[in-house]
Structures are given as structure tokens and as C-alpha cells.
Design an enzyme around this catalytic site. Sequence first.
Site, PDB file in Angstrom:
ATOM      1  N   GLU A  26      41.561  82.842  80.551  1.00 13.01           N
ATOM      2  CA  GLU A  26      40.538  82.122  81.300  1.00 13.01           C
ATOM      3  C   GLU A  26      39.198  82.813  81.071  1.00 13.01           C
ATOM      4  OE1 GLU A  26      41.001  81.024  85.380  1.00 13.01           O
ATOM      5  OE2 GLU A  26      42.960  80.126  85.053  1.00 13.01           O
ATOM      6  N   HIS A  80      34.599  78.224  85.103  1.00 13.18           N
ATOM      7  CA  HIS A  80      35.754  78.926  84.538  1.00 13.18           C
ATOM      8  C   HIS A  80      36.665  77.922  83.864  1.00 13.18           C
ATOM      9  CE1 HIS A  80      37.872  77.845  88.321  1.00 13.18           C
ATOM     10  NE2 HIS A  80      39.000  78.099  87.661  1.00 13.18           N
ATOM     11  N   HIS A  82      40.517  76.507  82.589  1.00 20.66           N
ATOM     12  CA  HIS A  82      41.961  76.384  82.810  1.00 20.66           C
ATOM     13  C   HIS A  82      42.547  76.022  81.441  1.00 20.66           C
ATOM     14  CE1 HIS A  82      41.841  75.262  87.412  1.00 20.66           C
ATOM     15  NE2 HIS A  82      41.517  76.520  87.182  1.00 20.66           N
ATOM     16  N   ASP A  93      41.962  78.711  93.286  1.00 21.92           N
ATOM     17  CA  ASP A  93      40.522  78.414  93.229  1.00 21.92           C
ATOM     18  C   ASP A  93      40.002  78.001  94.599  1.00 21.92           C
ATOM     19  OD1 ASP A  93      40.500  78.846  90.450  1.00 21.92           O
ATOM     20  OD2 ASP A  93      40.805  76.718  90.005  1.00 21.92           O
TER      21      ASP A  93
END
Length: 135
Positions: A26, A80, A82, A93
Site C-alpha cells: 500500500e 492510499h 488498496h 480505514d
Amino acid sequence: MIQSLTLKRKQMFAMQRHINYEAPLEACGLLGGKDQVVELVLPVKNAAESKVRFKMDPRAQLRAMEQLESLGLEILAIFHSHPRGPSEPSPTDIEEALYPVVNIIWSKAGRRWQARGFWIEAGQVTEVPLTVQEV
């Protein structure tokens, strides 16, 4: 709550470059700007070095925040990736969303990355439209 977020195509590419560089882990970073318009993308090292979790490196995050402040910009979003999905916020999250900013999540749609924005507050998730300008 931010109702929408405006970005330039080159800012989307900057996030995507960082995400591709860090894959299959990630990747994460901050977006700074004013009045719901992004002006700066700041990649931040993922201290978790994980395929399923991110934790911004504290020193790198502080440097990024100081840079935004020195330029008179606000943190508008955290991004971010995934790498293996999902395209929406994970339970982690949602639980760890601490800042009142848009959360941009990059996920794979087939072979291509897609980005979606979300506002997370008090355990509730609302999608935030991302407007991408060509300029």
C-alpha cells in the site's frame, strides 16, 4: 464536510506513479490545497510496509504537513492504495480515520487503477466526487 474535490490530471498521475512504485505494498500521501482545489501532492512513506495496511511514517508525515503549512495550504485529502481492493474504505480505514479530510482510495479495476473519494466521520462513509481537470 468537503462536498467535492478538484484535481488536475497531472496530480492524479503523481499519485498513480507513487502507487505503482510502492506496489504491491500500500502507498500513501497527502494532498494540500485551498477551497476544495488540490495544489500539491506529497507522497509519504508507508511505515507499515504492508500489502493490506498503511501507516504514514511519522517524520515524513510531519515534514509534509510542515511543507503544506509553509505554503499556506491546508490538508484536503489523504490518499492510499488498496492494491488488492476493495475500492471503498476498509473497516480499518473507517476506524482509523482521524482527520476531517477526504480519503482517496486507489484500487485496481482490472489492470487499471481507479480513484474514489470518501468523507469518513463518526463511522459513517459518504462518497465525495473527484473532479479531474485536464489542465
